[in-house]
Design a protein around this motif. Sequence first.
Motif, PDB file in Angstrom:
ATOM      1  N   ALA A 146       0.837  -1.196   0.000  1.00 29.15           N
ATOM      2  CA  ALA A 146       0.000   0.000   0.000  1.00 29.15           C
ATOM      3  C   ALA A 146       0.874   1.248   0.000  1.00 29.15           C
ATOM      4  O   ALA A 146       1.926   1.283   0.644  1.00 29.15           O
ATOM      5  N   ILE A 147       0.452   2.256  -0.722  1.00 35.05           N
ATOM      6  CA  ILE A 147       1.138   3.543  -0.732  1.00 35.05           C
ATOM      7  C   ILE A 147       0.106   4.660  -0.620  1.00 35.05           C
ATOM      8  O   ILE A 147      -1.072   4.489  -0.937  1.00 35.05           O
ATOM      9  N   VAL A 148       0.566   5.807  -0.157  1.00 40.71           N
ATOM     10  CA  VAL A 148      -0.271   7.008  -0.069  1.00 40.71           C
ATOM     11  C   VAL A 148      -0.136   7.776  -1.369  1.00 40.71           C
ATOM     12  O   VAL A 148       0.976   8.097  -1.799  1.00 40.71           O
ATOM     13  N   VAL A 149      -1.263   8.080  -2.010  1.00 43.80           N
ATOM     14  CA  VAL A 149      -1.225   8.825  -3.267  1.00 43.80           C
ATOM     15  C   VAL A 149      -2.014  10.131  -3.209  1.00 43.80           C
ATOM     16  O   VAL A 149      -1.938  10.944  -4.118  1.00 43.80           O
ATOM     17  N   ASN A 150      -2.766  10.346  -2.133  1.00 43.31           N
ATOM     18  CA  ASN A 150      -3.605  11.548  -2.067  1.00 43.31           C
ATOM     19  C   ASN A 150      -3.780  11.968  -0.614  1.00 43.31           C
ATOM     20  O   ASN A 150      -4.881  11.910  -0.059  1.00 43.31           O
ATOM     21  N   GLU A 151      -2.684  12.375   0.003  1.00 45.82           N
ATOM     22  CA  GLU A 151      -2.687  12.677   1.441  1.00 45.82           C
ATOM     23  C   GLU A 151      -3.721  13.722   1.816  1.00 45.82           C
ATOM     24  O   GLU A 151      -4.421  13.594   2.825  1.00 45.82           O
ATOM     25  N   SER A 152      -3.841  14.768   1.014  1.00 47.67           N
ATOM     26  CA  SER A 152      -4.715  15.885   1.391  1.00 47.67           C
ATOM     27  C   SER A 152      -6.178  15.487   1.481  1.00 47.67           C
ATOM     28  O   SER A 152      -6.976  16.187   2.109  1.00 47.67           O
ATOM     29  N   ALA A 153      -6.550  14.356   0.875  1.00 50.49           N
ATOM     30  CA  ALA A 153      -7.949  13.913   0.911  1.00 50.49           C
ATOM     31  C   ALA A 153      -8.277  13.099   2.154  1.00 50.49           C
ATOM     32  O   ALA A 153      -9.456  12.769   2.376  1.00 50.49           O
ATOM     33  N   CYS A 154      -7.296  12.789   2.976  1.00 46.98           N
ATOM     34  CA  CYS A 154      -7.529  11.920   4.137  1.00 46.98           C
ATOM     35  C   CYS A 154      -8.463  12.590   5.141  1.00 46.98           C
ATOM     36  O   CYS A 154      -8.174  13.672   5.660  1.00 46.98           O
ATOM     37  N   LEU A 155      -9.563  11.935   5.424  1.00 50.96           N
ATOM     38  CA  LEU A 155     -10.564  12.485   6.344  1.00 50.96           C
ATOM     39  C   LEU A 155     -10.058  12.516   7.779  1.00 50.96           C
ATOM     40  O   LEU A 155     -10.459  13.378   8.565  1.00 50.96           O
ATOM     41  N   ALA A 156      -9.178  11.585   8.132  1.00 48.36           N
ATOM     42  CA  ALA A 156      -8.670  11.528   9.500  1.00 48.36           C
ATOM     43  C   ALA A 156      -7.821  12.747   9.840  1.00 48.36           C
ATOM     44  O   ALA A 156      -7.744  13.148  11.004  1.00 48.36           O
ATOM     45  N   LEU A 157      -7.194  13.348   8.833  1.00 49.18           N
ATOM     46  CA  LEU A 157      -6.404  14.554   9.087  1.00 49.18           C
ATOM     47  C   LEU A 157      -7.251  15.684   9.633  1.00 49.18           C
ATOM     48  O   LEU A 157      -6.792  16.519  10.413  1.00 49.18           O
ATOM     49  N   ASP A 158      -8.514  15.727   9.198  1.00 44.64           N
ATOM     50  CA  ASP A 158      -9.434  16.774   9.635  1.00 44.64           C
ATOM     51  C   ASP A 158     -10.406  16.274  10.690  1.00 44.64           C
ATOM     52  O   ASP A 158     -11.417  16.928  10.975  1.00 44.64           O
ATOM     53  N   ASN A 159     -10.117  15.102  11.255  1.00 46.61           N
ATOM     54  CA  ASN A 159     -10.967  14.510  12.298  1.00 46.61           C
ATOM     55  C   ASN A 159     -12.420  14.362  11.860  1.00 46.61           C
ATOM     56  O   ASN A 159     -13.349  14.539  12.654  1.00 46.61           O
ATOM     57  N   LYS A 160     -12.613  14.035  10.587  1.00 47.86           N
ATOM     58  CA  LYS A 160     -13.974  13.856  10.076  1.00 47.86           C
ATOM     59  C   LYS A 160     -14.484  12.460  10.408  1.00 47.86           C
ATOM     60  O   LYS A 160     -13.726  11.500  10.512  1.00 47.86           O
ATOM     61  N   LYS A 161     -15.796  12.382  10.551  1.00 47.05           N
ATOM     62  CA  LYS A 161     -16.419  11.147  11.022  1.00 47.05           C
ATOM     63  C   LYS A 161     -16.922  10.288   9.855  1.00 47.05           C
ATOM     64  O   LYS A 161     -17.176  10.794   8.763  1.00 47.05           O
ATOM     65  N   VAL A 162     -17.068   9.012  10.131  1.00 51.43           N
ATOM     66  CA  VAL A 162     -17.603   8.062   9.163  1.00 51.43           C
ATOM     67  C   VAL A 162     -19.107   8.291   9.018  1.00 51.43           C
ATOM     68  O   VAL A 162     -19.835   8.350  10.012  1.00 51.43           O
ATOM     69  N   THR A 163     -19.569   8.430   7.801  1.00 49.54           N
ATOM     70  CA  THR A 163     -20.985   8.702   7.543  1.00 49.54           C
ATOM     71  C   THR A 163     -21.677   7.477   6.945  1.00 49.54           C
ATOM     72  O   THR A 163     -21.046   6.517   6.505  1.00 49.54           O
ATOM     73  N   ASP A 164     -22.982   7.556   6.916  1.00 48.86           N
ATOM     74  CA  ASP A 164     -23.788   6.486   6.341  1.00 48.86           C
ATOM     75  C   ASP A 164     -23.455   6.279   4.861  1.00 48.86           C
ATOM     76  O   ASP A 164     -23.429   5.144   4.376  1.00 48.86           O
ATOM     77  N   ASP A 165     -23.179   7.358   4.150  1.00 51.69           N
ATOM     78  CA  ASP A 165     -22.841   7.235   2.731  1.00 51.69           C
ATOM     79  C   ASP A 165     -21.526   6.495   2.528  1.00 51.69           C
ATOM     80  O   ASP A 165     -21.371   5.730   1.566  1.00 51.69           O
ATOM     81  N   MET A 166     -20.572   6.724   3.397  1.00 54.14           N
ATOM     82  CA  MET A 166     -19.304   6.012   3.302  1.00 54.14           C
ATOM     83  C   MET A 166     -19.518   4.515   3.467  1.00 54.14           C
ATOM     84  O   MET A 166     -18.937   3.692   2.743  1.00 54.14           O
ATOM     85  N   ILE A 167     -20.339   4.157   4.431  1.00 59.48           N
ATOM     86  CA  ILE A 167     -20.655   2.752   4.667  1.00 59.48           C
ATOM     87  C   ILE A 167     -21.422   2.172   3.483  1.00 59.48           C
ATOM     88  O   ILE A 167     -21.206   1.036   3.068  1.00 59.48           O
ATOM     89  N   GLY A 168     -22.308   2.977   2.914  1.00 62.24           N
ATOM     90  CA  GLY A 168     -23.130   2.520   1.797  1.00 62.24           C
ATOM     91  C   GLY A 168     -22.323   2.074   0.602  1.00 62.24           C
ATOM     92  O   GLY A 168     -22.730   1.173  -0.142  1.00 62.24           O
ATOM     93  N   ARG A 169     -21.138   2.665   0.387  1.00 63.00           N
ATOM     94  CA  ARG A 169     -20.281   2.257  -0.727  1.00 63.00           C
ATOM     95  C   ARG A 169     -19.954   0.769  -0.640  1.00 63.00           C
ATOM     96  O   ARG A 169     -19.981   0.051  -1.640  1.00 63.00           O
ATOM     97  N   ILE A 170     -19.629   0.303   0.549  1.00 65.66           N
ATOM     98  CA  ILE A 170     -19.213  -1.092   0.705  1.00 65.66           C
ATOM     99  C   ILE A 170     -20.421  -2.016   0.629  1.00 65.66           C
ATOM    100  O   ILE A 170     -20.316  -3.145   0.128  1.00 65.66           O
ATOM    101  N   TYR A 171     -21.558  -1.559   1.089  1.00 60.77           N
ATOM    102  CA  TYR A 171     -22.786  -2.341   0.906  1.00 60.77           C
ATOM    103  C   TYR A 171     -23.061  -2.546  -0.583  1.00 60.77           C
ATOM    104  O   TYR A 171     -23.499  -3.616  -1.003  1.00 60.77           O
ATOM    105  N   GLU A 172     -22.795  -1.523  -1.381  1.00 57.86           N
ATOM    106  CA  GLU A 172     -23.015  -1.651  -2.823  1.00 57.86           C
ATOM    107  C   GLU A 172     -22.058  -2.657  -3.451  1.00 57.86           C
ATOM    108  O   GLU A 172     -22.379  -3.293  -4.444  1.00 57.86           O
ATOM    109  N   HIS A 173     -20.879  -2.813  -2.867  1.00 58.82           N
ATOM    110  CA  HIS A 173     -19.906  -3.763  -3.394  1.00 58.82           C
ATOM    111  C   HIS A 173     -20.261  -5.213  -3.061  1.00 58.82           C
ATOM    112  O   HIS A 173     -19.695  -6.131  -3.640  1.00 58.82           O
ATOM    113  N   THR A 174     -21.168  -5.397  -2.104  1.00 59.22           N
ATOM    114  CA  THR A 174     -21.422  -6.727  -1.545  1.00 59.22           C
ATOM    115  C   THR A 174     -22.559  -7.415  -2.286  1.00 59.22           C
ATOM    116  O   THR A 174     -23.709  -6.979  -2.232  1.00 59.22           O
TER     117      THR A 174
END
Length: 266
Positions: free
Chosen positions: A127-155
Amino acid sequence: MSKEEKKRRQFMKQAVGLGVLGIAAAGGIWAAKDFKLTKGRLRPPGAVPEEQYLSMCIKCGQCLQVCPYDSIMLEDIDGEAGVGTAYIDPLARGCYLCEAFPCVLACPTGALDHEANVIEKVHMGMAIVVNESACLALDNKKVTDDMIGRIYEHTKVISDTERQNRKVVMNPNDPEKVILQKELLKKLSEQEGKNCSLCADLCPFEPDPSQAIGMVSKDGGLFPEIRDACVGCGACVELCPTKVLQILPYATYADVYEKNKGSQNA
């Protein structure tokens, strides 16, 4: 200016301001040219070196059939190499390093090395980092329902109702494959409302995921640090809502990080 040089300049522009890990990642991508990684597919666990793999894989699809997470795909006619060969697209579905690695056991030719029967031997990449500025953890952002929904769509194994409600129902008669994928979704749903660290919290490396990836303090927030036990399974790539990470197939920690540390200290 050659096409390769244009691509390199474009990448380096994107890498500006990424910090130490981003610079290491950038160096890793271009060092990867030495062993033909930039265009390579991520192969299933235990894959032998790429040229050997392409000659040994008989496109039987047995690995795909037994994969408990539906992680494995077969190259179609639009692919650049090896029509019918097995690969993993971690943006669509990472590998979750399931017990006993049935894909390896199912391979009839050894394109997936049968000696790769434990997690330490199934090295797929890094694994490598390719887009550091997009990391939500840097801004202490929380996991949302939409984020979870992406993986439900993959299943694929859940019902439309479960997918729409983003809540699975565990049934005693569910096959093991369904149970495993539902358990993953349950763990994911438990992260909703928490500060995002999905890549580290759901890393499937066992027995200690923190040996492969962990969150470290950075700029008032947190940031993923790739560690030397990473096997390149791609789960973190699938789980990340903002495409911060990607996998370099066949690369090792030394290829990507140790070499760049040396070049930076020179």
